[in-house]
Design a protein around this motif. Structure first.
Motif, PDB file in Angstrom:
ATOM      1  N   LEU A 148       0.868  -1.172   0.000  1.00 14.57           N
ATOM      2  CA  LEU A 148       0.000   0.000   0.000  1.00 14.57           C
ATOM      3  C   LEU A 148       0.909   1.228   0.000  1.00 14.57           C
ATOM      4  O   LEU A 148       1.777   1.350   0.856  1.00 14.57           O
ATOM      5  CB  LEU A 148      -0.878  -0.009   1.255  1.00 14.57           C
ATOM      6  N   VAL A 149       0.713   2.091  -0.986  1.00 12.84           N
ATOM      7  CA  VAL A 149       1.523   3.302  -1.082  1.00 12.84           C
ATOM      8  C   VAL A 149       0.629   4.503  -0.827  1.00 12.84           C
ATOM      9  O   VAL A 149      -0.466   4.590  -1.392  1.00 12.84           O
ATOM     10  CB  VAL A 149       2.181   3.429  -2.475  1.00 12.84           C
ATOM     11  N   THR A 150       1.064   5.390   0.041  1.00 12.97           N
ATOM     12  CA  THR A 150       0.273   6.569   0.391  1.00 12.97           C
ATOM     13  C   THR A 150       1.105   7.821   0.146  1.00 12.97           C
ATOM     14  O   THR A 150       2.295   7.848   0.473  1.00 12.97           O
ATOM     15  CB  THR A 150      -0.112   6.518   1.892  1.00 12.97           C
ATOM     16  N   LEU A 151       0.454   8.821  -0.432  1.00 13.46           N
ATOM     17  CA  LEU A 151       1.143  10.094  -0.631  1.00 13.46           C
ATOM     18  C   LEU A 151       0.369  11.187   0.086  1.00 13.46           C
ATOM     19  O   LEU A 151      -0.773  11.484  -0.275  1.00 13.46           O
ATOM     20  CB  LEU A 151       1.250  10.408  -2.131  1.00 13.46           C
ATOM     21  N   ASN A 152       0.967  11.707   1.121  1.00 15.72           N
ATOM     22  CA  ASN A 152       0.379  12.820   1.864  1.00 15.72           C
ATOM     23  C   ASN A 152       1.450  13.896   2.000  1.00 15.72           C
ATOM     24  O   ASN A 152       2.486  13.659   2.639  1.00 15.72           O
ATOM     25  CB  ASN A 152      -0.075  12.351   3.251  1.00 15.72           C
ATOM     26  N   PRO A 153       1.235  15.084   1.396  1.00 17.09           N
ATOM     27  CA  PRO A 153       2.255  16.140   1.463  1.00 17.09           C
ATOM     28  C   PRO A 153       2.671  16.445   2.898  1.00 17.09           C
ATOM     29  O   PRO A 153       3.779  16.921   3.123  1.00 17.09           O
ATOM     30  CB  PRO A 153       1.556  17.345   0.834  1.00 17.09           C
ATOM     31  N   GLU A 154       1.785  16.157   3.859  1.00 18.31           N
ATOM     32  CA  GLU A 154       2.148  16.437   5.252  1.00 18.31           C
ATOM     33  C   GLU A 154       2.792  15.251   5.952  1.00 18.31           C
ATOM     34  O   GLU A 154       3.045  15.286   7.168  1.00 18.31           O
ATOM     35  CB  GLU A 154       0.914  16.899   6.025  1.00 18.31           C
ATOM     36  N   SER A 155       3.070  14.208   5.182  1.00 22.67           N
ATOM     37  CA  SER A 155       3.801  13.035   5.690  1.00 22.67           C
ATOM     38  C   SER A 155       3.140  12.387   6.903  1.00 22.67           C
ATOM     39  O   SER A 155       3.817  11.810   7.754  1.00 22.67           O
ATOM     40  CB  SER A 155       5.252  13.397   6.038  1.00 22.67           C
ATOM     41  N   ASP A 156       1.834  12.498   7.003  1.00 22.83           N
ATOM     42  CA  ASP A 156       1.113  11.815   8.080  1.00 22.83           C
ATOM     43  C   ASP A 156       0.402  10.620   7.449  1.00 22.83           C
ATOM     44  O   ASP A 156      -0.314  10.772   6.462  1.00 22.83           O
ATOM     45  CB  ASP A 156       0.103  12.807   8.695  1.00 22.83           C
ATOM     46  N   PHE A 157       0.621   9.450   8.009  1.00 26.46           N
ATOM     47  CA  PHE A 157       0.054   8.252   7.383  1.00 26.46           C
ATOM     48  C   PHE A 157      -0.901   7.500   8.310  1.00 26.46           C
ATOM     49  O   PHE A 157      -1.112   6.298   8.179  1.00 26.46           O
ATOM     50  CB  PHE A 157       1.184   7.344   6.870  1.00 26.46           C
ATOM     51  N   ASN A 158      -1.431   8.227   9.271  1.00 20.05           N
ATOM     52  CA  ASN A 158      -2.421   7.651  10.173  1.00 20.05           C
ATOM     53  C   ASN A 158      -3.808   7.911   9.569  1.00 20.05           C
ATOM     54  O   ASN A 158      -4.321   9.023   9.625  1.00 20.05           O
ATOM     55  CB  ASN A 158      -2.273   8.313  11.552  1.00 20.05           C
ATOM     56  N   PHE A 159      -4.380   6.859   8.995  1.00 22.78           N
ATOM     57  CA  PHE A 159      -5.613   7.051   8.223  1.00 22.78           C
ATOM     58  C   PHE A 159      -6.759   7.592   9.075  1.00 22.78           C
ATOM     59  O   PHE A 159      -7.594   8.340   8.590  1.00 22.78           O
ATOM     60  CB  PHE A 159      -6.026   5.764   7.526  1.00 22.78           C
ATOM     61  N   GLN A 160      -6.798   7.157  10.318  1.00 26.27           N
ATOM     62  CA  GLN A 160      -7.872   7.625  11.183  1.00 26.27           C
ATOM     63  C   GLN A 160      -7.862   9.160  11.260  1.00 26.27           C
ATOM     64  O   GLN A 160      -8.903   9.803  11.249  1.00 26.27           O
ATOM     65  CB  GLN A 160      -7.692   7.025  12.573  1.00 26.27           C
ATOM     66  N   LYS A 161      -6.657   9.711  11.305  1.00 27.83           N
ATOM     67  CA  LYS A 161      -6.505  11.159  11.386  1.00 27.83           C
ATOM     68  C   LYS A 161      -6.674  11.796  10.003  1.00 27.83           C
ATOM     69  O   LYS A 161      -7.394  12.781   9.846  1.00 27.83           O
ATOM     70  CB  LYS A 161      -5.107  11.453  11.953  1.00 27.83           C
TER      71      LYS A 161
END
Ligand SMILES: [Zn+2]
Length: 580
Positions: free
Chosen positions: A75-88
């Motif tokens: 699973l690859v995730t891209l979040n500019p804010e580098s937060d990978f906690n999906f709940q948040k």
């Protein structure tokens, strides 16, 4: 100091610039390196994302669960804010989930997503700040490893690609409810972890020839929660279509015809829950499959998929507030529903006209069969208005119970409930309850193997109210929860993709005991003597049904089925409905 500052700043800026260039240059994909002739292998794909994730803190790659190939899913995730906690993340941002390589021969989305994630990571294009994108780079890992150059008989490239069947030869795009594959089980876990607002599944179509490179297959809007489905139909789909068209790429609904030209119009494909978008829409996730056209060059298909993904992301980001609100509303409103539609039929009375860019279909004599054959004439493109039907009407519905009761012995059901984050309580002691009980009164069964099953269809039930004692350890599953639609589609036996229709309960379809006619004759006489009403029904059937009257076993069987000897489990649906 002033004198010094300028050269230092310039050197700093210059080094940033070269570093940025170098970064982009280092991350060219196999597709780009081969000028669009080849798709990356499974290992190249994973290696690429690992390298991107190492370089860019806003990209995260993780392994989750298992697949039938023995390898995990990524699973690859891209979040500019580098937060990978999906709940948040999902509290704050629009989450868009792209699934690739479910049919690895249809690899367009695999290559397009690699470039898209890279371009967003390097800043070549800008990811809207309210958005997070997530991808399974290759869902059918076993199929991707089974590489060949021949199984996509009618497809224009790439040079080699994976096979449609997974490591156990399942078509994963039929497995979202029955979960025969480990891939599907892991997908359910991932989906429940990510809980995306939008889901996109990338494919390549078979079928007719026409001018478009891109076609779309949006989840059928009538079967979604009313305001959300209406939004999909009236705003989201048209908005994406228009934005795409403005970028110079036309798109049409999936050309749902088989062995005939689309000239007389066509209708929307119904994505039942066995399919990716049918499954994900059970959780009020807006979804679509992108289907590129097999006869267009690979390079163009990947470019079109890239543009389509980018368009969906950017358009949806601009609609983020509305999408989030409508999804929340859908979850709230489903708690108030009294009835749930269980069967759907195409509404043939409602057409909308579609401007369609096709090719003239000629009928020639086949040199193989000597019979008429279809041939599209690409020298003769046309644009004309075609009737398109994309409304379905509910032809049957069931009342939504307060809860379902699943005896603990059906652990195959419990496993699926757990994977899908269904909440339930486990009975702590034997409890007697008044519940609605289904008896299977009719069903048909497919005569050829389909995805490891001989599924049932046209299932009918009759319901009666009974008092039954449920045991310690049995499951009480309230329907007032986010998984309500999932529960209705799987636990109502008459639903198209119910667990019943997928053969989960076939043991109740077979009688375990029987009788010897010569012994039962005497018991049957007694039974008829003691039950005058039964005797009258029996004589009536004897007189009205000649075949019955000529078959002694059938007559005894008829009485046996109405006798106390007859086993209660036969045709008894083992899941019960608590009505209030
Ligand atoms: Zn496909």
């Amino acid at each position: 100091m002033r004198y010094l500052l300028f050269p230092v700043l310039l050197i700093f800026l210059w080094s940033c610039e070269t570093k940025k260039e170098a970064k982009t240059g280092n991350f060219s994909t196999h597709f780009e390196n081969t000028k669009g002739a080849e798709t990356a292998t499974y290992l190249q794909v994973i290696d690429f994302y690992i390298r991107i994730a190492k370089e860019f803190p806003q990209v995260n790659i993780q392994t989750i669960g298992e697949t039938d190939s023995g390898r995990p899913l990524h699973l690859v995730t891209l979040n500019p804010e580098s937060d990978f906690n999906f709940q948040k993340i999902r509290q704050e941002k629009l989450v868009i989930f792209i699934n690739n390589g479910i049919h690895p021969g249809e690899s367009d989305g695999i290559d397009a997503s690699m470039m898209l994630f890279r371009d967003y990571a390097t800043g070549k294009i800008e990811l809207p700040e309210n958005t997070v994108i997530v991808t399974i780079p290759v869902y059918n890992v076993g199929g991707a490893l089974n590489r060949n150059s021949s199984s996509r008989a009618n497809q224009e490239g790439p040079a080699s690609y994976g096979f449609r069947g997974n490591a156990k030869n399942y078509d994963l795009n039929r497995d979202f409810i029955k979960n025969d594959s480990k891939n599907a089980k892991t997908f359910a876990q991932i989906f429940q972890l990510v809980k995306p607002d939008i889901f996109i599944d990338t494919h390549v179509s078979n079928g007719a020839d026409y001018q478009y490179t891109l076609t779309h297959l949006f989840s059928q809007h009538d079967k979604m929660a009313a305001p959300l489905g209406r939004y999909l139909d009236k705003q989201w789909r048209p908005g994406i279509e228009k934005t795409l068209e403005a970028s110079g790429e036309a798109i049409t609904p999936y050309v749902n015809v088989y062995n005939r030209p689309p000239d007389n119009g066509f209708s929307q494909f119904m994505d039942h829950p066995r399919y990716s978008t049918g499954y994900t829409s059970l959780w009020n996730t807006l979804g679509l499959m992108i289907e590129t056209h097999m006869l267009k060059p690979y390079k163009d298909r990947v470019a079109a998929t890239y543009l389509m993904l980018k368009t969906i992301i950017e358009y949806s980001a601009s609609e983020s507030t509305t999408i989030k609100e409508l999804r929340n509303k859908a979850f709230e409103e489903q708690l108030q529903l009294k009835n749930y539609p269980i069967r759907w039929e195409l509404d043939t009375t409602r057409n909308r006209m579609l401007e369609f860019r096709g090719y003239q279909a000629d009928t020639l004599e086949s040199q193989i069969t000597g019979l008429p054959r279809l041939k599209y004439n690409r020298e003769k493109p046309f644009t004309k208005q075609l009737p398109y039907r994309d409304h379905y009407i509910a032809s049957d519905s069931v009342s939504i119970p307060k809860a379902y009761l699943v005896p603990r012995s059906w652990d195959n059901v419990k496993e699926k409930l757990d994977l899908n984050n269904v909440t339930y309580t486990v009975l702590q002691r034997d409890t007697t309850m008044t519940v609605a009980s289904y008896r299977i009164t009719d069903y048909k069964t497919g005569t050829s193997a389909y995805e490891g099953h001989y599924p049932h269809f046209d299932t009918r039930t009759e319901s009666r109210i009974i008092t039954r004692t449920f045991g310690e350890g049995d499951l009480l599953i309230p329907t007032a929860q986010p998984a309500m639609r999932y529960l209705m589609e799987t636990l109502e036996p008459t639903a198209v993709d119910s667990f019943f229709n997928w053969n989960f309960f076939d043991t109740v379809l077979q009688r375990k005991e029987g009788f010897s006619s010569y012994v039962f004759e005497d018991a049957a006489i007694e039974l008829l003597e003691e039950n005058p009403e039964l005797a009258a029904d029996f004589r009536e059937k004897q007189q009205s049904d000649q075949e019955f009257a000529a078959n002694p076993y059938a007559q005894l069987e008829w009485i046996y089925e109405r006798s106390p000897n007859y086993e209660a489990a036969h045709l008894q649906y083992p899941i019960y409905r608590l009505l209030k």
